[in-house]
Design a protein around this motif. Structure first.
Motif, PDB file in Angstrom:
ATOM      1  N   ARG A  72       0.839  -1.190   0.000  1.00 33.44           N
ATOM      2  CA  ARG A  72       0.000   0.000   0.000  1.00 33.44           C
ATOM      3  C   ARG A  72       0.876   1.242   0.000  1.00 33.44           C
ATOM      4  O   ARG A  72       1.924   1.285   0.653  1.00 33.44           O
ATOM      5  CB  ARG A  72      -0.911   0.011   1.231  1.00 33.44           C
ATOM      6  CG  ARG A  72      -1.870   1.197   1.236  1.00 33.44           C
ATOM      7  CD  ARG A  72      -2.733   1.197   2.480  1.00 33.44           C
ATOM      8  NE  ARG A  72      -3.416   2.478   2.608  1.00 33.44           N
ATOM      9  CZ  ARG A  72      -3.868   2.957   3.752  1.00 33.44           C
ATOM     10  NH1 ARG A  72      -3.698   2.273   4.871  1.00 33.44           N
ATOM     11  NH2 ARG A  72      -4.483   4.118   3.792  1.00 33.44           N
ATOM     12  N   PHE A  99      -0.719  -0.102  -4.012  1.00 36.91           N
ATOM     13  CA  PHE A  99      -2.157  -0.341  -3.950  1.00 36.91           C
ATOM     14  C   PHE A  99      -2.841   0.766  -3.160  1.00 36.91           C
ATOM     15  O   PHE A  99      -2.233   1.423  -2.312  1.00 36.91           O
ATOM     16  CB  PHE A  99      -2.450  -1.669  -3.246  1.00 36.91           C
ATOM     17  CG  PHE A  99      -1.989  -2.878  -3.999  1.00 36.91           C
ATOM     18  CD1 PHE A  99      -2.847  -3.524  -4.867  1.00 36.91           C
ATOM     19  CD2 PHE A  99      -0.703  -3.365  -3.854  1.00 36.91           C
ATOM     20  CE1 PHE A  99      -2.430  -4.646  -5.575  1.00 36.91           C
ATOM     21  CE2 PHE A  99      -0.275  -4.473  -4.543  1.00 36.91           C
ATOM     22  CZ  PHE A  99      -1.144  -5.125  -5.411  1.00 36.91           C
ATOM     23  N   THR A 106     -10.275   1.183  -2.250  1.00 34.36           N
ATOM     24  CA  THR A 106      -9.528   1.403  -3.493  1.00 34.36           C
ATOM     25  C   THR A 106      -8.549   0.268  -3.799  1.00 34.36           C
ATOM     26  O   THR A 106      -7.752   0.376  -4.726  1.00 34.36           O
ATOM     27  CB  THR A 106      -8.757   2.732  -3.435  1.00 34.36           C
ATOM     28  OG1 THR A 106      -7.871   2.725  -2.306  1.00 34.36           O
ATOM     29  CG2 THR A 106      -9.709   3.912  -3.307  1.00 34.36           C
ATOM     30  N   PHE A 107      -8.590  -0.795  -3.008  1.00 35.76           N
ATOM     31  CA  PHE A 107      -7.722  -1.940  -3.274  1.00 35.76           C
ATOM     32  C   PHE A 107      -8.188  -2.646  -4.550  1.00 35.76           C
ATOM     33  O   PHE A 107      -9.384  -2.842  -4.761  1.00 35.76           O
ATOM     34  CB  PHE A 107      -7.761  -2.905  -2.091  1.00 35.76           C
ATOM     35  CG  PHE A 107      -6.855  -4.095  -2.234  1.00 35.76           C
ATOM     36  CD1 PHE A 107      -5.505  -3.980  -1.965  1.00 35.76           C
ATOM     37  CD2 PHE A 107      -7.356  -5.331  -2.624  1.00 35.76           C
ATOM     38  CE1 PHE A 107      -4.663  -5.083  -2.084  1.00 35.76           C
ATOM     39  CE2 PHE A 107      -6.531  -6.437  -2.740  1.00 35.76           C
ATOM     40  CZ  PHE A 107      -5.177  -6.310  -2.478  1.00 35.76           C
ATOM     41  N   ASP A 108      -7.236  -3.044  -5.387  1.00 36.42           N
ATOM     42  CA  ASP A 108      -7.538  -3.672  -6.668  1.00 36.42           C
ATOM     43  C   ASP A 108      -7.218  -5.163  -6.580  1.00 36.42           C
ATOM     44  O   ASP A 108      -6.054  -5.572  -6.613  1.00 36.42           O
ATOM     45  CB  ASP A 108      -6.701  -3.007  -7.772  1.00 36.42           C
ATOM     46  CG  ASP A 108      -7.089  -3.476  -9.174  1.00 36.42           C
ATOM     47  OD1 ASP A 108      -7.569  -4.615  -9.311  1.00 36.42           O
ATOM     48  OD2 ASP A 108      -6.897  -2.696 -10.120  1.00 36.42           O
ATOM     49  N   VAL A 109      -8.276  -5.987  -6.469  1.00 38.67           N
ATOM     50  CA  VAL A 109      -8.087  -7.425  -6.313  1.00 38.67           C
ATOM     51  C   VAL A 109      -7.422  -8.037  -7.545  1.00 38.67           C
ATOM     52  O   VAL A 109      -6.538  -8.892  -7.437  1.00 38.67           O
ATOM     53  CB  VAL A 109      -9.439  -8.119  -6.031  1.00 38.67           C
ATOM     54  CG1 VAL A 109      -9.271  -9.638  -6.038  1.00 38.67           C
ATOM     55  CG2 VAL A 109      -9.988  -7.666  -4.685  1.00 38.67           C
ATOM     56  N   GLU A 110      -7.826  -7.597  -8.725  1.00 37.85           N
ATOM     57  CA  GLU A 110      -7.239  -8.156  -9.951  1.00 37.85           C
ATOM     58  C   GLU A 110      -5.756  -7.838 -10.043  1.00 37.85           C
ATOM     59  O   GLU A 110      -4.955  -8.687 -10.451  1.00 37.85           O
ATOM     60  CB  GLU A 110      -7.979  -7.611 -11.173  1.00 37.85           C
ATOM     61  CG  GLU A 110      -9.405  -8.130 -11.301  1.00 37.85           C
ATOM     62  CD  GLU A 110     -10.087  -7.639 -12.565  1.00 37.85           C
ATOM     63  OE1 GLU A 110      -9.435  -6.925 -13.353  1.00 37.85           O
ATOM     64  OE2 GLU A 110     -11.271  -7.962 -12.761  1.00 37.85           O
ATOM     65  N   GLN A 111      -5.381  -6.619  -9.670  1.00 40.96           N
ATOM     66  CA  GLN A 111      -3.963  -6.264  -9.657  1.00 40.96           C
ATOM     67  C   GLN A 111      -3.211  -7.152  -8.669  1.00 40.96           C
ATOM     68  O   GLN A 111      -2.113  -7.643  -8.973  1.00 40.96           O
ATOM     69  CB  GLN A 111      -3.782  -4.790  -9.285  1.00 40.96           C
ATOM     70  CG  GLN A 111      -2.312  -4.347  -9.256  1.00 40.96           C
ATOM     71  CD  GLN A 111      -2.125  -2.981  -8.606  1.00 40.96           C
ATOM     72  OE1 GLN A 111      -3.062  -2.431  -8.033  1.00 40.96           O
ATOM     73  NE2 GLN A 111      -0.928  -2.439  -8.701  1.00 40.96           N
ATOM     74  N   SER A 114      -2.661 -10.645  -9.993  1.00 43.86           N
ATOM     75  CA  SER A 114      -1.655 -10.728 -11.055  1.00 43.86           C
ATOM     76  C   SER A 114      -0.241 -10.861 -10.503  1.00 43.86           C
ATOM     77  O   SER A 114       0.669 -11.294 -11.212  1.00 43.86           O
ATOM     78  CB  SER A 114      -1.745  -9.484 -11.954  1.00 43.86           C
ATOM     79  OG  SER A 114      -1.250  -8.329 -11.291  1.00 43.86           O
ATOM     80  N   TYR A 135     -13.536  -8.373   0.147  1.00 42.36           N
ATOM     81  CA  TYR A 135     -12.185  -8.622  -0.353  1.00 42.36           C
ATOM     82  C   TYR A 135     -11.689  -9.990   0.114  1.00 42.36           C
ATOM     83  O   TYR A 135     -10.968 -10.686  -0.602  1.00 42.36           O
ATOM     84  CB  TYR A 135     -11.219  -7.547   0.146  1.00 42.36           C
ATOM     85  CG  TYR A 135     -11.351  -6.200  -0.507  1.00 42.36           C
ATOM     86  CD1 TYR A 135     -11.392  -6.069  -1.899  1.00 42.36           C
ATOM     87  CD2 TYR A 135     -11.408  -5.034   0.247  1.00 42.36           C
ATOM     88  CE1 TYR A 135     -11.498  -4.833  -2.506  1.00 42.36           C
ATOM     89  CE2 TYR A 135     -11.515  -3.787  -0.350  1.00 42.36           C
ATOM     90  CZ  TYR A 135     -11.566  -3.695  -1.727  1.00 42.36           C
ATOM     91  OH  TYR A 135     -11.662  -2.465  -2.320  1.00 42.36           O
ATOM     92  N   LYS A 138     -13.141 -12.656  -2.135  1.00 44.11           N
ATOM     93  CA  LYS A 138     -12.576 -12.603  -3.486  1.00 44.11           C
ATOM     94  C   LYS A 138     -11.151 -13.155  -3.510  1.00 44.11           C
ATOM     95  O   LYS A 138     -10.768 -13.887  -4.436  1.00 44.11           O
ATOM     96  CB  LYS A 138     -12.591 -11.159  -3.993  1.00 44.11           C
ATOM     97  CG  LYS A 138     -13.998 -10.606  -4.193  1.00 44.11           C
ATOM     98  CD  LYS A 138     -13.976  -9.115  -4.490  1.00 44.11           C
ATOM     99  CE  LYS A 138     -15.390  -8.552  -4.576  1.00 44.11           C
ATOM    100  NZ  LYS A 138     -15.393  -7.063  -4.751  1.00 44.11           N
TER     101      LYS A 138
END
Length: 377
Positions: A72, A99, A106-111, A114, A135, A138
């Protein structure tokens, strides 16, 4: 040359088998009380808060970023002075993916997926928001474990278990125990004296001004936890302990004036990223203490400080805010004790403790600047 090939292949196979044998699946209980099954030692980690590097730095000082694949983006803003020192020694940190936060959604699970992490380390305070945003579900669907640690909500209760937990995850149990032993022994240098020598009526009343000068409003403080608890351990009496029911809260100027505290402790840091040129007191590694002292003195002019004993007698201090949020809190307790009871702690040197902490455990060199007082005017 070909005759060596079977030997090379054999050795390679043995090395691979050894590496596989070294990996072990264990079930740990995190700070939220959740049972989490992980393969240890973990090799790829996302830090749910950048300042978790305070913990990793004490466990892996040779390279605290070796297994970090993302983090983060808060360390560079909340503690830019420490960030600069880490970046100078470990420039690769500036290339790490960053992140947003779980708490602000605003956390991006897809990022995150990856980057193929084994574990996402989360601070306990973000648990409710993490679950509200699903989250946790997911990430679980992607086979990514969340492990909760805490060194802010209840640092005295949870920092040492968090260090042990990370020791398990990273295969650094011995280093974790060495740090814990040092921490506890340094804390006892204060608590044993206070318990033996300081009666309740000998405790100075103390107001902790959380991030004083950060905003025009006054005054954020601590209830019975965190710095509020540090005050009690150091032989003071926190004026907010019966007013603020939780760890963090606010007092109004009238409450402070009525309490007439004997001592004021302002927590400060370099917050130019948030409040450029603000009235906050910029203590921290390498701080200009002349500037910090001038800003500290300016804070005595606020309405909430009108006529209070701490201003009149010069017992008005500032200390690094990040002690509220890292495993070095025992140094803060030492410095508070020295301010509150100088006659009992004449031989205690918190700066020497901070130097030893850096020399024995941390990846960056010690630089002074973590506290300042108007008693030295």
């Amino acid at each position: 040359m070909d005759s060596y090939l079977p030997k090379i292949l054999c050795c390679t196979a043995l090395a691979f088998s050894y590496a596989v044998a070294q990996a072990e699946e264990i079930t740990i209980t995190d700070i939220a009380g959740r049972e989490v099954t992980v393969e240890v030692p973990v090799e790829r980690v996302i830090l749910g808060e950048g300042r978790q590097i305070y913990l990793l730095g004490a466990l892996q000082p040779e390279d605290p970023f070796a297994r970090v694949v993302g983090w983060r983006e808060d360390f560079s803003q909340a503690d830019p002075d420490s960030y600069a020192r880490y970046a100078a020694k470990f420039p690769e940190l500036e290339a790490l993916p960053t992140f947003g936060g779980f708490k602000d959604g605003t956390f991006d699970v897809e990022q995150a997926a990856s980057l193929n992490p084994d574990v996402v380390l989360m601070n306990l305070e973000a648990k409710a928001a993490t679950e509200d945003a699903a989250y946790d579900e997911k990430l679980a669907e992607l086979g990514i474990a969340i492990v909760y640690v805490d060194f802010r909500e209840d640092p005295l209760g949870n920092t040492i278990p968090s260090m042990r937990l990370l020791g398990q995850l990273f295969g650094e149990e011995e280093d974790a125990e060495a740090f814990i032993e040092f921490s506890e022994s340094q804390m006892e240098r204060v608590t044993q004296v206070i318990e033996a020598e300081v009666a309740d009526d000998e405790r100075p009343s103390v107001f902790v001004d959380r991030a004083g000068g950060y905003s025009d409003d006054c005054c954020m403080s601590f209830g019975p936890g965190n710095f509020g608890e540090y005050v009690e351990l150091a032989g003071g009496s926190n004026i907010a302990k019966d007013i603020i029911p939780t760890t963090f809260g606010t007092l109004n100027p009238e409450q402070i004036i009525a309490a007439d505290p004997d001592q004021v402790v302002v927590t400060g840091g370099n917050w130019d990223a948030y409040v450029p040129g603000g009235a906050w007191v910029g203590v921290g590694p390498g701080a200009d203490l002349d500037v910090a002292q001038a800003k500290l003195e300016a804070l005595t002019e606020r309405t909430a400080m009108t006529g209070i004993a701490a201003v009149e007698n010069g017992n008005f201090h500032a200390i690094w805010h990040q002690f509220y949020n890292n495993p070095y809190y025992f140094v803060a307790v030492q410095q508070l004790a020295k301010w509150f009871h100088p006659e009992l702690f004449a031989d205690l040197d918190p700066e020497a403790t901070m130097k030893e902490l850096h020399e024995r455990f941390l990846p960056v060199d010690y630089e002074s600047g973590y506290w300042v007082t108007l008693n030295e005017r």
